[in-house]
Design a protein around this motif. Structure first.
Motif, PDB file in Angstrom:
ATOM      1  N   ILE A 198      -1.623 -10.514  -2.062  1.00  0.00           N
ATOM      2  CA  ILE A 198      -1.164  -9.433  -1.193  1.00  0.00           C
ATOM      3  C   ILE A 198      -1.220  -9.928   0.243  1.00  0.00           C
ATOM      4  N   GLU A 199      -0.094  -9.935   0.908  1.00  0.00           N
ATOM      5  CA  GLU A 199      -0.019 -10.501   2.258  1.00  0.00           C
ATOM      6  C   GLU A 199      -0.936  -9.741   3.209  1.00  0.00           C
ATOM      7  N   GLY A 200      -1.798 -10.478   3.928  1.00  0.00           N
ATOM      8  CA  GLY A 200      -2.682  -9.820   4.885  1.00  0.00           C
ATOM      9  C   GLY A 200      -3.892 -10.651   5.228  1.00  0.00           C
ATOM     10  N   ILE A 201      -4.626 -10.151   6.217  1.00  0.00           N
ATOM     11  CA  ILE A 201      -5.842 -10.788   6.712  1.00  0.00           C
ATOM     12  C   ILE A 201      -6.956  -9.760   6.674  1.00  0.00           C
ATOM     13  N   THR A 208      -4.928  -5.493  11.548  1.00  0.00           N
ATOM     14  CA  THR A 208      -4.482  -6.818  11.136  1.00  0.00           C
ATOM     15  C   THR A 208      -3.053  -6.795  10.600  1.00  0.00           C
ATOM     16  N   ALA A 209      -2.402  -5.623  10.639  1.00  0.00           N
ATOM     17  CA  ALA A 209      -1.013  -5.464  10.165  1.00  0.00           C
ATOM     18  C   ALA A 209      -0.845  -6.041   8.773  1.00  0.00           C
ATOM     19  N   SER A 210      -1.736  -5.652   7.879  1.00  0.00           N
ATOM     20  CA  SER A 210      -1.779  -6.227   6.544  1.00  0.00           C
ATOM     21  C   SER A 210      -1.262  -5.264   5.489  1.00  0.00           C
ATOM     22  N   ASP A 211      -0.660  -5.829   4.450  1.00  0.00           N
ATOM     23  CA  ASP A 211      -0.479  -5.075   3.216  1.00  0.00           C
ATOM     24  C   ASP A 211      -1.858  -4.996   2.547  1.00  0.00           C
ATOM     25  N   ARG A 253       6.770  -6.236   7.413  1.00  0.00           N
ATOM     26  CA  ARG A 253       6.702  -7.581   7.988  1.00  0.00           C
ATOM     27  C   ARG A 253       6.856  -8.668   6.923  1.00  0.00           C
ATOM     28  N   LEU A 254       5.773  -9.251   6.471  1.00  0.00           N
ATOM     29  CA  LEU A 254       5.832 -10.352   5.523  1.00  0.00           C
ATOM     30  C   LEU A 254       5.641  -9.852   4.100  1.00  0.00           C
ATOM     31  N   ASP A 255       5.969 -10.729   3.142  1.00  0.00           N
ATOM     32  CA  ASP A 255       5.900 -10.347   1.738  1.00  0.00           C
ATOM     33  C   ASP A 255       4.850 -11.176   1.004  1.00  0.00           C
ATOM     34  N   GLY A 256       4.406 -10.649  -0.118  1.00  0.00           N
ATOM     35  CA  GLY A 256       3.577 -11.386  -1.066  1.00  0.00           C
ATOM     36  C   GLY A 256       4.185 -11.239  -2.442  1.00  0.00           C
ATOM     37  N   THR A 257       3.568 -11.896  -3.416  1.00  0.00           N
ATOM     38  CA  THR A 257       4.090 -11.811  -4.786  1.00  0.00           C
ATOM     39  C   THR A 257       3.302 -10.824  -5.633  1.00  0.00           C
ATOM     40  N   GLY A 258       2.376 -10.075  -5.023  1.00  0.00           N
ATOM     41  CA  GLY A 258       1.785  -8.938  -5.698  1.00  0.00           C
ATOM     42  C   GLY A 258       0.614  -9.243  -6.602  1.00  0.00           C
ATOM     43  N   PHE A 259       0.498  -8.484  -7.686  1.00  0.00           N
ATOM     44  CA  PHE A 259      -0.655  -8.617  -8.572  1.00  0.00           C
ATOM     45  C   PHE A 259      -0.268  -8.289 -10.001  1.00  0.00           C
TER      46      PHE A 259
END
Length: 331
Positions: A198-201, A208-211, A253-259
């Motif tokens: 999951i995209e984020g910090i 942190t503008a995170s997913d 913003r940015l993407d991730g590949t999820g879970f």
């Protein structure tokens, strides 16, 4: 049905009102087995209302002169979201690695194939398309097709899989997905993640503008759990009771590949309690420490005086218990 596109491109349009799913592939020469060296082909998908378009590739061979990660001006497949009649380029594909699934941001999607040179390695691609309302989540009960909300019930299955939208492809932006688990009377919910990106910090909040992914024993926020983002190799959570909620939220913003995760409804044995019987003057506790001590002589019950008894009556009862204990020691 094909129609001329911009810049001399051929365009083929697929509408969900006519076809719900199918396959796409560039036309190859019957003699060489390759598609033309100078080709522009558009594939446009038009869904209805809350539908989204998903593309899953089964073959992909567009090798690049510049290496596996740099496409340059060679044969490429470009992916566009269409939002408010504007085309937004979101991905450019090339190489010979099978791309991950693609999910549109709305009811429309556009693919553009551009070929600039002949190569015996260029076999093109084959992809299956689907018009979906389940956000690419194949499990659970979805009460409203316009919402990414899914329910899982103990009386339907004791365990199963959940995943983020479009897994293992990138999940959509600006989306909130809820997963509700409903166990039996004596169940807890155990969720073990086999993949988590999951995209984020950390701490995965708005600063942190995170997913993020959030866990809760309630429909509302549960402060017992922190928010989770980033990459986790091992992550498992358990509910406190029969109900559990998992929420995944993404920003623009940015993407991730999820879970992907395995959930299990686990029965928990209820705690044993003392058996209490009502008596005329109070309560009789049959498993008290005093009765166990006197068990070698005869069954003895410890009487707990009712609130209506006088202080004197309470003293008399305590004295009787004390006498029995002394007799036990003398014997």
């Amino acid at each position: 049905m094909e129609a001329p596109g911009a810049g001399g491109c051929n365009r083929v349009v697929f509408s969900s009102s006519r076809i719900r799913n199918g396959s796409i592939a560039p036309s190859h020469s019957k003699h060489s087995g390759l598609f033309p060296s100078s080709l522009c082909q558009l594939y446009e998908f038009v869904g209805d209302g809350v539908e989204r378009v998903q593309i899953i590739f089964s073959e992909f061979r567009l090798p690049s002169k510049q290496g596996p990660t740099e496409c340059g001006d060679t044969d490429i497949l470009m992916v566009y979201y269409i939002v408010n009649d504007r085309e937004e380029l979101v991905e450019t594909l090339c190489g010979d690695t099978l791309p991950k699934p693609i999910l549109s941001d709305g009811p429309r999607l556009l693919l553009e194939l551009r070929s600039s040179y002949n190569n015996t390695e260029n076999k093109g691609f084959t992809g299956d398309f689907f018009f979906l309302t389940n956000f690419g989540i194949p499990t659970g009960y979805q009460p409203n097709q316009s919402e990414c909300t899914f329910h899982y019930f103990r009386n339907a299955t004791s365990q199963g899989w959940i995943q983020s939208p479009n897994f293992p492809g990138a999940y959509p932006r600006n989306i909130i997905c809820n997963y509700f688990f409903h166990g039996g009377a004596n169940d807890i919910v155990h969720v073990r993640f086999t993949y988590f990106d999951i995209e984020g910090i950390r701490p995965c909040d708005e600063d942190t503008a995170s997913d993020y992914v959030e866990f809760s024993n309630f429909v509302t926020r549960d402060r017992k759990y922190a928010m989770y983002c980033g990459n986790w190799r091992e992550l498992a959570v358990r509910s406190d009771g029969r109900f559990f909620r998992i929420t995944m939220a993404s920003n623009d913003r940015l993407d991730g590949t999820g879970f992907r995760a395995l959930y299990t409804f686990e029965p928990v044995q209820p705690e044993t309690t003392e058996r209490i019987e009502e008596a005329a003057i109070g309560k009789v506790t049959t498993t008290s420490a005093a009765s166990r001590l006197n068990g070698l002589l005869c069954p003895v019950a410890l009487f707990t005086a009712a609130s209506a008894l006088t202080g004197l009556a309470k003293i008399i009862i305590i004295s009787i218990i004390s006498f029995k204990l002394i007799k036990f020691r003398q014997d």
